[in-house]
Scaffold this motif. Structure first.
Motif, PDB file in Angstrom:
ATOM      1  N   PRO A  70     -11.877  -1.134   5.007  1.00 20.54           N
ATOM      2  CA  PRO A  70     -11.825  -0.209   3.855  1.00 20.54           C
ATOM      3  C   PRO A  70     -11.053   1.055   4.189  1.00 20.54           C
ATOM      4  CG  PRO A  70     -14.016  -0.227   4.839  1.00 20.54           C
ATOM      5  CD  PRO A  70     -13.250  -1.342   5.481  1.00 20.54           C
ATOM      6  N   GLN A  71     -10.213   1.481   3.255  1.00 21.41           N
ATOM      7  CA  GLN A  71      -9.508   2.744   3.403  1.00 21.41           C
ATOM      8  C   GLN A  71     -10.464   3.903   3.139  1.00 21.41           C
ATOM      9  OE1 GLN A  71      -5.359   2.769   1.761  1.00 21.41           O
ATOM     10  NE2 GLN A  71      -6.036   0.886   0.779  1.00 21.41           N
ATOM     11  N   MET A  98     -13.977   3.907   1.023  1.00 18.72           N
ATOM     12  CA  MET A  98     -15.270   4.238   1.613  1.00 18.72           C
ATOM     13  C   MET A  98     -15.935   5.369   0.843  1.00 18.72           C
ATOM     14  SD  MET A  98     -14.177   3.959   5.640  1.00 18.72           S
ATOM     15  CE  MET A  98     -15.824   4.340   6.252  1.00 18.72           C
ATOM     16  N   ALA A  99     -15.129   6.369   0.448  1.00 15.95           N
ATOM     17  CA  ALA A  99     -15.681   7.495  -0.306  1.00 15.95           C
ATOM     18  C   ALA A  99     -16.167   7.045  -1.679  1.00 15.95           C
ATOM     19  CB  ALA A  99     -14.630   8.596  -0.441  1.00 15.95           C
ATOM     20  N   PRO A 109      -7.571  -4.768  -2.826  1.00 13.60           N
ATOM     21  CA  PRO A 109      -7.468  -3.347  -3.193  1.00 13.60           C
ATOM     22  C   PRO A 109      -8.526  -2.500  -2.503  1.00 13.60           C
ATOM     23  CG  PRO A 109      -7.287  -4.751  -5.134  1.00 13.60           C
ATOM     24  CD  PRO A 109      -7.695  -5.640  -3.999  1.00 13.60           C
ATOM     25  N   GLY A 110      -8.061  -1.368  -1.965  1.00 10.30           N
ATOM     26  CA  GLY A 110      -8.973  -0.459  -1.283  1.00 10.30           C
ATOM     27  C   GLY A 110      -9.158  -0.762   0.193  1.00 10.30           C
ATOM     28  N   ILE A 169       0.840  -1.200   0.000  1.00 10.07           N
ATOM     29  CA  ILE A 169       0.000   0.000   0.000  1.00 10.07           C
ATOM     30  C   ILE A 169       0.869   1.241   0.000  1.00 10.07           C
ATOM     31  CG2 ILE A 169      -1.642   1.352   1.377  1.00 10.07           C
ATOM     32  CD1 ILE A 169      -2.841  -1.346   2.289  1.00 10.07           C
ATOM     33  N   ALA A 170       1.914   1.248   0.825  1.00 11.76           N
ATOM     34  CA  ALA A 170       2.807   2.398   0.901  1.00 11.76           C
ATOM     35  C   ALA A 170       3.516   2.663  -0.423  1.00 11.76           C
ATOM     36  CB  ALA A 170       3.833   2.184   2.015  1.00 11.76           C
ATOM     37  N   ASN A 171       3.755   1.594  -1.194  1.00 10.49           N
ATOM     38  CA  ASN A 171       4.452   1.727  -2.471  1.00 10.49           C
ATOM     39  C   ASN A 171       3.511   1.777  -3.671  1.00 10.49           C
ATOM     40  OD1 ASN A 171       6.990   1.662  -1.208  1.00 10.49           O
ATOM     41  ND2 ASN A 171       7.037  -0.579  -1.228  1.00 10.49           N
ATOM     42  N   ASN A 172       2.188   1.907  -3.378  1.00  5.71           N
ATOM     43  CA  ASN A 172       1.180   1.980  -4.447  1.00  5.71           C
ATOM     44  C   ASN A 172       1.220   0.773  -5.377  1.00  5.71           C
ATOM     45  OD1 ASN A 172       0.106   4.565  -3.679  1.00  5.71           O
ATOM     46  ND2 ASN A 172       1.936   5.509  -4.571  1.00  5.71           N
ATOM     47  N   GLN A 173       1.469  -0.398  -4.784  1.00  7.87           N
ATOM     48  CA  GLN A 173       1.475  -1.638  -5.554  1.00  7.87           C
ATOM     49  C   GLN A 173       0.137  -2.357  -5.404  1.00  7.87           C
ATOM     50  OE1 GLN A 173       4.827  -3.543  -3.683  1.00  7.87           O
ATOM     51  NE2 GLN A 173       6.281  -2.773  -5.200  1.00  7.87           N
TER      52      GLN A 173
END
Length: 310
Positions: free
Chosen positions: A95-96, A100-101, A76-77, A67-71
């Motif tokens: 959920p991040q 959620m948004a 997902p999410g 997640i920190a490296n956008n992999q």
């Protein structure tokens, strides 16, 4: 705190995996979230919880790193969180905020069924509606949104006026404002809807389509009177839907370039020039029961936008 390094080392030695997983061991045993979790839950965890939960600990640390490296991640999410499950270490995914948004936006979009409608309708917002020359229409729209309660009849609006004065945009603003309250709206572009219903005759799905839309909380007929004149559509489609909604006291909206008086004249024309005034009167009686006529005046704002961009 439990000595995570020793327990993991012993477990990995036993599995003859120490050399291969040395970097994994270092990553896990030095992760601040892992250490904080073990410290906070040491009284709840079994003595062998770390060795039995090593795979979960590695999954947690590894997913965080992705997640920190956008992999791409396992879920997902969603963000991993360590939990205690029957005295052992387990992992759950929450959920991040972005997820959620996005889910909330998708749920809201699903409440406004606006097939065949322009993008500005779907993005319409009552706060952005210029009231100049349209004060009554905006006031009526705001009052409806504020006062509407599911299960109680509220008379909708019949918005009439020339092309481009903002009738459809105002209806979109109403639909989106109601979606914020989790109220579903279906918008029918009447000229398109009439063609679709005519095509539905071939597969005998006319009644099925009518039943699917006739009882939605909010129903909008956009550009009524803009369709090709059809006594069948008037009587067997519009008439059936409007009769149901009048009986069930369901809020219904309309937009048209025709006033109610002119719409009645349009609907009174039958096949081969015959006078269908009685049938038109029945349709209009239902429309007048369901909606209040409001005239919107002003210039064609679509042309103003085009002019500013040229």
């Amino acid at each position: 705190m439990k000595e995570i390094g020793k327990e993991l080392a012993a477990y990995l030695d036993q599995k003859r995996l120490r050399a291969s997983y040395a970097s994994i061991l270092h990553k896990v045993e030095n992760d601040p979230d892992v250490r904080a979790f073990l410290q906070a839950n040491q009284s709840k965890l079994a003595t062998d919880a770390v060795s039995k939960g090593s795979a979960k600990l590695y999954e947690f640390v590894n997913e965080k790193e992705k997640i920190a490296n956008n992999q791409e991640t396992f879920a997902p999410g969603y963000y991993p969180r360590l939990i205690v499950n029957n005295h052992l270490i387990d992992i759950t995914y929450e959920p991040q905020p972005e997820k959620m948004a996005a889910d909330a936006a998708a749920a809201k979009d699903a409440l406004v069924d606006a097939a065949n409608m322009p993008k500005d309708f779907k993005d319409a917002n009552l706060r952005d509606y210029d009231p100049t020359g349209r004060e009554q229409a905006l006031s009526e729209a705001l009052s409806f949104v504020a006062d509407y309660q599911p299960g109680q009849f509220s008379q909708g609006l019949y918005l009439t006026g020339n092309y481009g004065v903002g009738k459809t945009y105002l209806l979109g603003g109403i639909a989106n404002a109601l979606a914020d309250r989790h109220i579903r709206t279906v918008i029918l572009h009447v000229p398109t809807f009439s063609v679709e219903m005519r095509d539905a005759i071939s597969d005998n799905s006319v009644l099925k389509r009518i039943h699917r839309i006739q009882d939605v909380p909010i129903l909008v007929f956009d550009d009524i009177g803009g369709e090709t004149l059809s006594p069948w559509f008037r009587d067997d489609v519009l008439g059936v839907i409007l009769q149901y909604r009048m009986q069930e006291r369901l809020a219904t909206f309309f937009s048209s370039n025709l006033s109610m008086k002119n719409l009645q004249e349009f609907m009174a024309a039958g096949r081969n020039g015959q006078d269908d005034s009685l049938k038109a009167n029945r349709i209009m009686a239902r429309i007048k029961f369901l909606a209040k006529e409001v005239n919107i005046e002003g210039p064609d704002r679509r042309q103003q936008i085009v002019g500013r961009t040229n």
